[in-house]
Design a protein around this motif. Structure first.
Motif, mmCIF file in Angstrom:
data_model
loop_
_atom_site.group_PDB
_atom_site.id
_atom_site.type_symbol
_atom_site.label_atom_id
_atom_site.label_comp_id
_atom_site.label_asym_id
_atom_site.label_seq_id
_atom_site.Cartn_x
_atom_site.Cartn_y
_atom_site.Cartn_z
ATOM 1 N N LEU A 87 8.726 2.148 -20.298
ATOM 2 C CA LEU A 87 8.143 0.836 -20.020
ATOM 3 C C LEU A 87 7.632 0.751 -18.593
ATOM 4 N N ALA A 88 8.339 1.348 -17.639
ATOM 5 C CA ALA A 88 7.896 1.311 -16.247
ATOM 6 C C ALA A 88 6.516 1.944 -16.091
ATOM 7 N N ARG A 89 6.298 3.071 -16.760
ATOM 8 C CA ARG A 89 4.985 3.729 -16.677
ATOM 9 C C ARG A 89 3.895 2.837 -17.261
ATOM 10 N N ARG A 90 4.220 2.160 -18.351
ATOM 11 C CA ARG A 90 3.237 1.268 -18.959
ATOM 12 C C ARG A 90 2.919 0.093 -18.031
ATOM 13 N N ARG A 91 3.922 -0.448 -17.386
ATOM 14 C CA ARG A 91 3.700 -1.566 -16.477
ATOM 15 C C ARG A 91 2.893 -1.131 -15.248
ATOM 16 N N VAL A 92 3.172 0.065 -14.757
ATOM 17 C CA VAL A 92 2.407 0.597 -13.619
ATOM 18 C C VAL A 92 0.938 0.740 -13.995
ATOM 19 N N ALA A 93 0.671 1.297 -15.178
ATOM 20 C CA ALA A 93 -0.709 1.469 -15.629
ATOM 21 C C ALA A 93 -1.406 0.120 -15.800
ATOM 22 N N GLU A 94 -0.696 -0.856 -16.383
ATOM 23 C CA GLU A 94 -1.288 -2.180 -16.571
ATOM 24 C C GLU A 94 -1.595 -2.867 -15.246
ATOM 25 N N GLY B 118 -2.727 -1.297 -12.729
ATOM 26 C CA GLY B 118 -3.785 -0.526 -12.078
ATOM 27 C C GLY B 118 -3.293 0.300 -10.909
ATOM 28 N N LEU B 119 -2.021 0.743 -10.966
ATOM 29 C CA LEU B 119 -1.426 1.431 -9.819
ATOM 30 C C LEU B 119 -1.012 2.861 -10.142
ATOM 31 N N ALA B 120 -1.572 3.437 -11.187
ATOM 32 C CA ALA B 120 -1.155 4.772 -11.616
ATOM 33 C C ALA B 120 -1.401 5.835 -10.547
ATOM 34 N N ARG B 121 -2.366 5.619 -9.668
ATOM 35 C CA ARG B 121 -2.647 6.607 -8.614
ATOM 36 C C ARG B 121 -1.687 6.464 -7.438
ATOM 37 N N ARG B 122 -0.952 5.348 -7.384
ATOM 38 C CA ARG B 122 -0.049 5.114 -6.258
ATOM 39 C C ARG B 122 1.425 5.198 -6.655
ATOM 40 N N VAL B 123 1.710 5.089 -7.936
ATOM 41 C CA VAL B 123 3.105 5.037 -8.384
ATOM 42 C C VAL B 123 3.346 6.105 -9.446
ATOM 43 N N GLU B 124 4.366 6.905 -9.235
ATOM 44 C CA GLU B 124 4.802 7.892 -10.217
ATOM 45 C C GLU B 124 6.227 7.544 -10.652
ATOM 46 N N ILE B 125 6.446 7.456 -11.957
ATOM 47 C CA ILE B 125 7.775 7.186 -12.505
ATOM 48 C C ILE B 125 8.289 8.463 -13.158
ATOM 49 N N ARG B 126 9.477 8.882 -12.759
ATOM 50 C CA ARG B 126 10.064 10.110 -13.288
ATOM 51 C C ARG B 126 11.413 9.831 -13.956
ATOM 52 N N GLY C 236 0.788 -1.224 0.000
ATOM 53 C CA GLY C 236 0.000 0.000 0.000
ATOM 54 C C GLY C 236 0.818 1.271 0.000
ATOM 55 N N ALA C 237 2.101 1.188 -0.371
ATOM 56 C CA ALA C 237 2.951 2.371 -0.370
ATOM 57 C C ALA C 237 2.602 3.306 -1.526
ATOM 58 N N VAL C 238 2.899 4.567 -1.342
ATOM 59 C CA VAL C 238 2.801 5.572 -2.403
ATOM 60 C C VAL C 238 4.227 5.822 -2.870
ATOM 61 N N VAL C 239 4.514 5.510 -4.133
ATOM 62 C CA VAL C 239 5.909 5.387 -4.572
ATOM 63 C C VAL C 239 6.244 6.410 -5.648
ATOM 64 N N VAL C 240 7.418 6.994 -5.507
ATOM 65 C CA VAL C 240 8.047 7.770 -6.568
ATOM 66 C C VAL C 240 9.277 6.984 -7.007
ATOM 67 N N GLY C 241 9.293 6.580 -8.271
ATOM 68 C CA GLY C 241 10.448 5.884 -8.819
ATOM 69 C C GLY C 241 11.179 6.792 -9.781
ATOM 70 N N ILE C 242 12.503 6.895 -9.633
ATOM 71 C CA ILE C 242 13.268 7.775 -10.514
ATOM 72 C C ILE C 242 14.339 6.980 -11.258
ATOM 73 N N THR C 243 14.554 7.356 -12.512
ATOM 74 C CA THR C 243 15.592 6.781 -13.355
ATOM 75 C C THR C 243 16.050 7.858 -14.320
#
Length: 443
Positions: free
Chosen positions: A240-247, A249-257, A225-232
Protein backbone atom coordinates in the motif's frame (compact mmCIF):
# COMPACT_ATOMS: atom_id res chain seq x y z
CA UNK A 1 -40.35 -41.49 51.75
CA UNK A 2 -37.79 -39.14 50.17
CA UNK A 3 -37.79 -35.55 51.35
CA UNK A 4 -37.98 -32.85 48.69
CA UNK A 5 -36.19 -29.52 49.09
CA UNK A 6 -38.16 -26.30 48.88
CA UNK A 7 -35.02 -24.32 48.06
CA UNK A 8 -34.73 -22.96 44.55
CA UNK A 9 -31.66 -24.03 42.58
CA UNK A 10 -28.82 -21.53 42.72
CA UNK A 11 -28.44 -19.34 39.65
CA UNK A 12 -25.23 -18.34 37.91
CA UNK A 13 -25.61 -14.89 39.48
CA UNK A 14 -25.84 -16.47 42.94
CA UNK A 15 -22.61 -18.34 42.35
CA UNK A 16 -20.65 -15.43 40.86
CA UNK A 17 -21.68 -12.77 43.35
CA UNK A 18 -19.16 -13.81 46.06
CA UNK A 19 -16.38 -13.91 43.45
CA UNK A 20 -17.19 -10.38 42.26
CA UNK A 21 -17.35 -9.14 45.84
CA UNK A 22 -13.91 -10.63 46.40
CA UNK A 23 -12.54 -8.61 43.48
CA UNK A 24 -14.56 -5.38 43.76
CA UNK A 25 -15.92 -5.08 47.26
CA UNK A 26 -19.57 -4.84 48.32
CA UNK A 27 -20.64 -2.32 45.68
CA UNK A 28 -20.37 -3.82 42.21
CA UNK A 29 -20.12 -0.87 39.76
CA UNK A 30 -21.67 -2.66 36.77
CA UNK A 31 -24.46 -5.07 35.97
CA UNK A 32 -23.80 -8.64 34.92
CA UNK A 33 -26.27 -10.72 32.91
CA UNK A 34 -25.59 -14.45 32.85
CA UNK A 35 -26.51 -17.04 30.23
CA UNK A 36 -29.29 -18.45 32.44
CA UNK A 37 -31.05 -15.07 32.61
CA UNK A 38 -29.97 -14.21 36.15
CA UNK A 39 -28.27 -10.89 36.86
CA UNK A 40 -26.16 -9.02 39.40
CA UNK A 41 -25.59 -5.35 40.06
CA UNK A 42 -27.45 -2.03 39.92
CA UNK A 43 -30.62 -1.54 37.89
CA UNK A 44 -29.32 1.48 35.98
CA UNK A 45 -25.61 0.77 35.50
CA UNK A 46 -23.16 2.71 33.30
CA UNK A 47 -22.17 -0.58 31.67
CA UNK A 48 -23.50 -4.15 31.58
CA UNK A 49 -21.37 -7.23 31.07
CA UNK A 50 -23.18 -9.98 29.19
CA UNK A 51 -21.83 -13.46 29.98
CA UNK A 52 -23.23 -15.39 27.04
CA UNK A 53 -21.57 -18.72 27.74
CA UNK A 54 -20.12 -20.79 30.59
CA UNK A 55 -16.80 -20.71 28.75
CA UNK A 56 -16.34 -17.10 29.88
CA UNK A 57 -16.12 -18.23 33.51
CA UNK A 58 -13.99 -21.21 32.55
CA UNK A 59 -11.49 -18.93 30.80
CA UNK A 60 -11.21 -16.95 34.03
CA UNK A 61 -10.71 -20.13 36.03
CA UNK A 62 -7.81 -21.28 33.87
CA UNK A 63 -6.27 -17.78 33.68
CA UNK A 64 -7.53 -15.82 36.72
CA UNK A 65 -6.33 -12.45 35.50
CA UNK A 66 -6.69 -10.03 32.59
CA UNK A 67 -5.72 -12.71 30.06
CA UNK A 68 -8.67 -14.87 31.10
CA UNK A 69 -11.04 -11.92 30.85
CA UNK A 70 -9.59 -11.03 27.46
CA UNK A 71 -10.03 -14.58 26.17
CA UNK A 72 -13.65 -14.55 27.29
CA UNK A 73 -14.28 -11.23 25.54
CA UNK A 74 -12.38 -12.00 22.33
CA UNK A 75 -14.12 -15.36 21.96
CA UNK A 76 -17.53 -13.68 22.26
CA UNK A 77 -18.42 -15.51 25.48
CA UNK A 78 -18.37 -12.18 27.31
CA UNK A 79 -19.53 -8.92 25.79
CA UNK A 80 -19.81 -5.29 26.88
CA UNK A 81 -23.07 -3.37 26.64
CA UNK A 82 -22.11 0.26 27.11
CA UNK A 83 -19.11 2.55 26.74
CA UNK A 84 -15.77 0.73 26.57
CA UNK A 85 -14.16 3.43 28.71
CA UNK A 86 -16.79 2.95 31.43
CA UNK A 87 -16.01 -0.76 31.39
CA UNK A 88 -12.29 -0.14 31.80
CA UNK A 89 -12.98 2.31 34.63
CA UNK A 90 -13.79 -0.75 36.74
CA UNK A 91 -10.07 -1.44 36.92
CA UNK A 92 -9.46 2.08 38.25
CA UNK A 93 -12.02 1.45 40.99
CA UNK A 94 -10.14 -1.71 41.92
CA UNK A 95 -6.83 0.16 42.02
CA UNK A 96 -8.32 2.77 44.37
CA UNK A 97 -9.16 -0.06 46.77
CA UNK A 98 -5.84 -1.83 46.36
CA UNK A 99 -2.89 -0.18 44.51
CA UNK A 100 -1.37 -3.60 43.86
CA UNK A 101 -4.42 -5.02 42.09
CA UNK A 102 -3.93 -6.23 38.52
CA UNK A 103 -7.22 -7.90 37.67
CA UNK A 104 -6.17 -11.06 39.46
CA UNK A 105 -8.57 -13.12 41.53
CA UNK A 106 -5.99 -14.13 44.09
CA UNK A 107 -5.99 -17.45 45.94
CA UNK A 108 -9.25 -16.88 47.84
CA UNK A 109 -11.07 -15.60 44.75
CA UNK A 110 -9.80 -18.52 42.66
CA UNK A 111 -11.00 -21.01 45.27
CA UNK A 112 -14.43 -19.38 45.37
CA UNK A 113 -14.62 -19.44 41.58
CA UNK A 114 -13.60 -23.10 41.54
CA UNK A 115 -16.37 -23.89 44.01
CA UNK A 116 -18.91 -22.02 41.90
CA UNK A 117 -17.85 -23.89 38.76
CA UNK A 118 -18.05 -27.20 40.58
CA UNK A 119 -21.61 -26.51 41.73
CA UNK A 120 -22.55 -25.41 38.20
CA UNK A 121 -21.02 -28.57 36.75
CA UNK A 122 -18.36 -26.68 34.81
CA UNK A 123 -15.13 -27.41 36.67
CA UNK A 124 -12.31 -29.06 34.76
CA UNK A 125 -13.32 -28.05 31.28
CA UNK A 126 -10.82 -25.82 29.51
CA UNK A 127 -12.37 -23.96 26.57
CA UNK A 128 -10.44 -23.59 23.32
CA UNK A 129 -8.28 -20.49 23.00
CA UNK A 130 -9.41 -17.78 20.57
CA UNK A 131 -7.82 -18.00 17.13
CA UNK A 132 -6.63 -14.39 17.49
CA UNK A 133 -4.13 -15.36 20.21
CA UNK A 134 -0.48 -15.65 19.15
CA UNK A 135 2.29 -17.57 20.90
CA UNK A 136 5.53 -16.78 19.03
CA UNK A 137 8.09 -19.56 18.85
CA UNK A 138 11.84 -19.60 18.40
CA UNK A 139 14.58 -17.40 19.81
CA UNK A 140 13.49 -13.86 20.69
CA UNK A 141 14.07 -11.18 18.04
CA UNK A 142 15.44 -13.37 15.30
CA UNK A 143 14.50 -12.07 11.85
CA UNK A 144 11.90 -14.80 11.36
CA UNK A 145 10.27 -14.34 14.77
CA UNK A 146 10.22 -10.53 14.39
CA UNK A 147 8.59 -10.93 10.99
CA UNK A 148 5.91 -13.21 12.45
CA UNK A 149 5.17 -10.79 15.31
CA UNK A 150 4.94 -7.83 12.92
CA UNK A 151 2.69 -9.74 10.52
CA UNK A 152 0.36 -10.66 13.39
CA UNK A 153 -0.22 -7.00 14.20
CA UNK A 154 0.15 -5.18 10.90
CA UNK A 155 -0.83 -7.63 8.16
CA UNK A 156 -4.47 -7.52 9.23
CA UNK A 157 -6.23 -5.60 6.50
CA UNK A 158 -5.28 -2.35 4.85
CA UNK A 159 -8.98 -1.55 4.54
CA UNK A 160 -9.30 -2.01 8.30
CA UNK A 161 -6.44 0.39 8.91
CA UNK A 162 -8.07 2.96 6.61
CA UNK A 163 -11.11 2.95 8.89
CA UNK A 164 -9.08 3.01 12.08
CA UNK A 165 -6.46 5.60 11.13
CA UNK A 166 -8.33 7.80 8.69
CA UNK A 167 -6.86 9.35 5.54
CA UNK A 168 -3.41 9.94 7.07
CA UNK A 169 -2.84 6.15 7.41
CA UNK A 170 -0.60 6.91 10.37
CA UNK A 171 -0.31 4.45 13.22
CA UNK A 172 1.59 6.56 15.75
CA UNK A 173 0.98 9.47 18.10
CA UNK A 174 -0.31 12.66 16.48
CA UNK A 175 0.72 16.19 17.51
CA UNK A 176 -2.27 18.23 18.70
CA UNK A 177 -0.39 21.54 18.79
CA UNK A 178 -3.55 23.62 19.06
CA UNK A 179 -7.24 23.19 19.82
CA UNK A 180 -9.63 22.42 17.00
CA UNK A 181 -7.41 20.10 14.98
CA UNK A 182 -8.84 16.96 13.44
CA UNK A 183 -6.88 13.72 13.42
CA UNK A 184 -5.49 14.20 9.90
CA UNK A 185 -4.21 17.71 10.72
CA UNK A 186 -2.65 16.49 13.95
CA UNK A 187 -0.84 13.66 12.15
CA UNK A 188 0.41 16.05 9.49
CA UNK A 189 1.68 18.33 12.26
CA UNK A 190 3.54 15.38 13.85
CA UNK A 191 5.39 14.66 10.62
CA UNK A 192 6.19 18.33 10.18
CA UNK A 193 7.57 18.49 13.72
CA UNK A 194 9.83 15.51 13.02
CA UNK A 195 11.02 16.90 9.69
CA UNK A 196 11.97 20.18 11.38
CA UNK A 197 13.79 18.39 14.18
CA UNK A 198 15.74 16.46 11.56
CA UNK A 199 16.52 19.69 9.68
CA UNK A 200 15.43 18.24 6.34
CA UNK A 201 16.18 20.23 3.21
CA UNK A 202 15.80 19.57 -0.49
CA UNK A 203 17.97 16.72 -1.74
CA UNK A 204 18.81 15.28 1.67
CA UNK A 205 18.61 11.48 2.03
CA UNK A 206 16.25 10.27 4.73
CA UNK A 207 15.97 6.69 6.00
CA UNK A 208 12.56 6.04 7.57
CA UNK A 209 12.83 2.87 9.67
CA UNK A 210 9.49 1.13 10.11
CA UNK A 211 7.87 3.30 7.45
CA UNK A 212 4.37 1.88 7.82
CA UNK A 213 2.13 2.92 4.95
CA UNK A 214 4.57 5.60 3.79
CA UNK A 215 3.08 8.74 5.35
CA UNK A 216 6.33 10.11 6.82
CA UNK A 217 8.19 9.38 3.58
CA UNK A 218 5.51 11.13 1.52
CA UNK A 219 5.48 14.17 3.83
CA UNK A 220 9.27 14.52 3.86
CA UNK A 221 9.52 14.27 0.07
CA UNK A 222 6.50 16.46 -0.70
CA UNK A 223 7.08 19.29 1.77
CA UNK A 224 10.86 19.21 2.27
CA UNK A 225 12.23 17.81 -0.99
CA UNK A 226 13.91 14.88 0.74
CA UNK A 227 14.94 11.71 -1.07
CA UNK A 228 13.53 8.94 1.12
CA UNK A 229 14.10 5.25 1.64
CA UNK A 230 11.33 3.73 3.74
CA UNK A 231 11.77 0.22 5.12
CA UNK A 232 9.27 -2.18 6.67
CA UNK A 233 9.12 -5.94 7.17
CA UNK A 234 5.37 -5.99 6.54
CA UNK A 235 4.50 -6.99 2.97
CA UNK A 236 0.98 -5.56 3.29
CA UNK A 237 2.28 -2.20 4.45
CA UNK A 238 4.86 -2.00 1.69
CA UNK A 239 2.32 -2.81 -1.02
CA UNK A 240 0.00 0.00 0.00
CA UNK A 241 2.85 2.42 0.75
CA UNK A 242 4.20 2.03 -2.78
CA UNK A 243 0.76 2.66 -4.21
CA UNK A 244 0.32 5.79 -2.11
CA UNK A 245 3.76 7.07 -3.13
CA UNK A 246 2.90 6.58 -6.81
CA UNK A 247 -0.48 8.30 -6.39
CA UNK A 248 1.29 11.27 -4.79
CA UNK A 249 3.60 11.53 -7.82
CA UNK A 250 6.69 10.90 -5.69
CA UNK A 251 8.00 7.62 -7.10
CA UNK A 252 11.28 9.28 -8.15
CA UNK A 253 11.88 10.60 -4.62
CA UNK A 254 10.58 7.79 -2.41
CA UNK A 255 11.59 4.13 -2.40
CA UNK A 256 9.70 1.64 -0.19
CA UNK A 257 11.49 -1.60 0.64
CA UNK A 258 10.59 -4.77 2.48
CA UNK A 259 13.82 -4.88 4.44
CA UNK A 260 15.09 -5.45 7.97
CA UNK A 261 17.04 -2.51 9.38
CA UNK A 262 19.97 -4.89 9.94
CA UNK A 263 20.25 -5.38 6.16
CA UNK A 264 20.43 -1.74 5.02
CA UNK A 265 23.83 -1.11 3.41
CA UNK A 266 23.45 1.90 1.10
CA UNK A 267 24.58 4.53 3.59
CA UNK A 268 25.26 7.31 4.33
CA UNK A 269 21.93 9.01 5.01
CA UNK A 270 21.63 12.63 6.05
CA UNK A 271 18.91 11.84 8.59
CA UNK A 272 17.05 8.87 10.06
CA UNK A 273 13.54 8.71 11.50
CA UNK A 274 12.27 5.81 13.59
CA UNK A 275 8.60 6.35 14.41
CA UNK A 276 6.75 3.71 16.42
CA UNK A 277 9.23 0.99 15.49
CA UNK A 278 11.61 1.01 18.48
CA UNK A 279 9.05 -0.85 20.62
CA UNK A 280 9.64 -3.95 18.46
CA UNK A 281 13.44 -3.90 18.76
CA UNK A 282 13.70 -5.31 22.28
CA UNK A 283 15.89 -4.34 25.23
CA UNK A 284 18.65 -6.80 24.40
CA UNK A 285 18.89 -5.53 20.81
CA UNK A 286 18.75 -1.81 21.69
CA UNK A 287 22.52 -1.23 21.57
CA UNK A 288 22.82 -3.09 18.26
CA UNK A 289 19.93 -1.09 16.81
CA UNK A 290 21.39 2.27 17.81
CA UNK A 291 24.85 1.27 16.63
CA UNK A 292 23.44 0.25 13.26
CA UNK A 293 21.60 3.58 12.90
CA UNK A 294 24.72 5.54 13.86
CA UNK A 295 26.64 3.65 11.19
CA UNK A 296 24.03 4.58 8.57
CA UNK A 297 23.93 8.34 9.22
CA UNK A 298 26.62 10.78 8.11
CA UNK A 299 28.67 12.85 10.53
CA UNK A 300 26.49 15.72 11.82
CA UNK A 301 23.41 13.83 10.64
CA UNK A 302 20.43 13.59 12.97
CA UNK A 303 18.42 10.63 14.23
CA UNK A 304 14.94 10.93 15.73
CA UNK A 305 13.50 8.07 17.78
CA UNK A 306 9.75 8.35 18.48
CA UNK A 307 8.73 5.55 20.86
CA UNK A 308 6.34 4.56 23.63
CA UNK A 309 8.10 4.36 26.98
CA UNK A 310 7.46 3.16 30.50
CA UNK A 311 7.66 5.78 33.26
CA UNK A 312 9.32 3.61 35.93
CA UNK A 313 12.90 2.56 35.11
CA UNK A 314 12.60 -0.32 37.58
CA UNK A 315 9.67 -1.96 35.77
CA UNK A 316 10.25 -4.89 33.47
CA UNK A 317 10.70 -3.49 29.95
CA UNK A 318 9.24 -6.43 28.08
CA UNK A 319 5.54 -6.79 27.50
CA UNK A 320 4.45 -9.78 29.58
CA UNK A 321 4.12 -12.69 27.11
CA UNK A 322 1.23 -14.05 29.20
CA UNK A 323 -0.72 -10.79 29.21
CA UNK A 324 -3.46 -9.57 26.89
CA UNK A 325 -0.97 -7.24 25.17
CA UNK A 326 1.64 -9.98 24.85
CA UNK A 327 -0.71 -12.57 23.36
CA UNK A 328 -3.09 -10.48 21.26
CA UNK A 329 -1.54 -7.12 20.43
CA UNK A 330 2.25 -6.69 20.60
CA UNK A 331 4.02 -10.05 20.90
CA UNK A 332 7.69 -9.64 21.92
CA UNK A 333 7.43 -5.86 22.31
CA UNK A 334 9.42 -3.90 24.92
CA UNK A 335 8.76 -0.44 26.32
CA UNK A 336 11.96 1.18 27.56
CA UNK A 337 12.19 4.04 30.03
CA UNK A 338 13.32 7.18 28.22
CA UNK A 339 16.38 7.68 30.44
CA UNK A 340 17.55 4.20 29.45
CA UNK A 341 17.20 5.15 25.77
CA UNK A 342 19.05 8.44 26.23
CA UNK A 343 21.90 6.69 28.05
CA UNK A 344 22.10 4.01 25.37
CA UNK A 345 22.31 6.65 22.65
CA UNK A 346 25.06 8.52 24.49
CA UNK A 347 26.90 5.26 25.11
CA UNK A 348 26.73 4.52 21.38
CA UNK A 349 28.36 7.85 20.59
CA UNK A 350 25.23 9.75 19.60
CA UNK A 351 24.75 13.14 21.27
CA UNK A 352 21.20 13.60 22.56
CA UNK A 353 20.02 17.15 21.85
CA UNK A 354 16.29 17.17 22.56
CA UNK A 355 13.76 15.05 24.46
CA UNK A 356 10.03 15.79 24.21
CA UNK A 357 7.13 14.00 25.87
CA UNK A 358 3.89 13.65 23.91
CA UNK A 359 1.97 11.66 26.53
CA UNK A 360 -1.25 13.69 26.44
CA UNK A 361 -1.08 13.80 22.65
CA UNK A 362 -1.18 10.02 22.42
CA UNK A 363 -4.23 9.83 24.68
CA UNK A 364 -6.07 12.17 22.28
CA UNK A 365 -4.89 10.12 19.29
CA UNK A 366 -6.07 6.83 20.79
CA UNK A 367 -9.50 8.22 21.63
CA UNK A 368 -9.81 9.41 18.03
CA UNK A 369 -8.98 5.90 16.81
CA UNK A 370 -11.56 4.34 19.12
CA UNK A 371 -14.16 6.77 17.76
CA UNK A 372 -13.23 5.79 14.17
CA UNK A 373 -13.50 2.11 15.05
CA UNK A 374 -16.90 2.40 16.70
CA UNK A 375 -18.32 4.68 14.01
CA UNK A 376 -17.91 1.88 11.45
CA UNK A 377 -18.13 -1.12 13.80
CA UNK A 378 -20.11 -3.42 11.51
CA UNK A 379 -17.65 -2.96 8.64
CA UNK A 380 -14.68 -3.43 10.97
CA UNK A 381 -16.10 -6.77 12.11
CA UNK A 382 -16.72 -7.79 8.51
CA UNK A 383 -13.12 -7.00 7.56
CA UNK A 384 -11.24 -8.59 10.47
CA UNK A 385 -13.84 -10.69 12.29
CA UNK A 386 -15.63 -9.99 15.58
CA UNK A 387 -12.81 -11.38 17.71
CA UNK A 388 -10.06 -9.21 16.29
CA UNK A 389 -12.38 -6.18 16.32
CA UNK A 390 -12.86 -6.72 20.07
CA UNK A 391 -9.09 -7.03 20.53
CA UNK A 392 -8.50 -3.67 18.92
CA UNK A 393 -11.23 -1.78 20.73
CA UNK A 394 -10.13 -3.13 24.11
CA UNK A 395 -6.46 -2.47 23.36
CA UNK A 396 -6.91 1.09 22.09
CA UNK A 397 -9.24 2.18 24.88
CA UNK A 398 -7.02 0.64 27.53
CA UNK A 399 -3.97 2.40 26.10
CA UNK A 400 -5.79 5.75 26.04
CA UNK A 401 -6.45 5.47 29.76
CA UNK A 402 -2.86 4.37 30.33
CA UNK A 403 -1.51 7.54 28.75
CA UNK A 404 -4.06 9.76 30.49
CA UNK A 405 -3.16 8.31 33.88
CA UNK A 406 0.63 8.39 33.29
CA UNK A 407 0.97 4.61 33.41
CA UNK A 408 2.55 4.84 29.96
CA UNK A 409 4.38 7.63 28.16
CA UNK A 410 5.92 8.44 24.78
CA UNK A 411 8.95 10.50 23.85
CA UNK A 412 10.70 11.88 20.82
CA UNK A 413 14.46 11.75 21.34
CA UNK A 414 16.62 13.72 18.88
CA UNK A 415 20.28 12.77 18.62
CA UNK A 416 23.13 13.74 16.31
CA UNK A 417 26.31 12.04 15.18
CA UNK A 418 28.61 14.81 16.35
CA UNK A 419 31.90 15.37 14.50
CA UNK A 420 35.27 14.87 16.18
CA UNK A 421 35.66 18.63 16.74
CA UNK A 422 32.24 18.83 18.42
CA UNK A 423 30.31 20.26 15.49
CA UNK A 424 26.70 19.09 15.55
CA UNK A 425 24.90 21.51 13.20
CA UNK A 426 21.86 21.47 15.48
CA UNK A 427 20.16 24.76 16.43
CA UNK A 428 20.85 25.94 19.96
CA UNK A 429 17.16 26.49 20.73
CA UNK A 430 14.03 24.46 20.14
CA UNK A 431 12.19 27.36 18.46
CA UNK A 432 13.06 26.19 14.95
CA UNK A 433 11.26 22.90 15.61
CA UNK A 434 7.89 24.43 16.39
CA UNK A 435 5.12 24.02 13.83
CA UNK A 436 3.92 27.30 12.29
CA UNK A 437 0.37 27.66 13.56
CA UNK A 438 -0.73 29.62 10.50
CA UNK A 439 1.10 27.61 7.83
CA UNK A 440 2.13 24.28 9.38
CA UNK A 441 3.34 22.67 6.14
CA UNK A 442 3.62 25.57 3.72
CA UNK A 443 7.01 25.39 2.00
Amino acid sequence: MARTSSRSPRTVADELTPVLHQMLGPDIPFALRAWDGSSIGPTDPPVTIDVHSPSAVQHLMWSPNELGLARAHVSGALDIDGDIFDFLAVRDLMVQRDPDVSLKLGLRGSMRLAGSLRRLGLLGRRPPLPAEELRPRGRLHTRSRDAAAIAHHYDVSNDFYRILLGPSMTYSCAYWYEDGLDLADAQEAKYELICRKLGLRSGMRLLDVGCGWGSMAIHAAKHHGAVVVGITISEAQAELARRRVAEAGLARRVEIRVQDYRDVDDDPFDAISSIGMFEHVGEQQMAEYLTDLKGLVRTEGRILNHAISRPNPDDNAGVDPKSFMGRYVFPDAALLEVGTVVSAMQRTGLEVRDVQSLREHYALTLRAWVANLEADWDEVQRLVGPGRARVWRLYLAGCALGFEQARTSIHQVLAVRTSEDGTASVPATRSTFEVDRDHPVDH
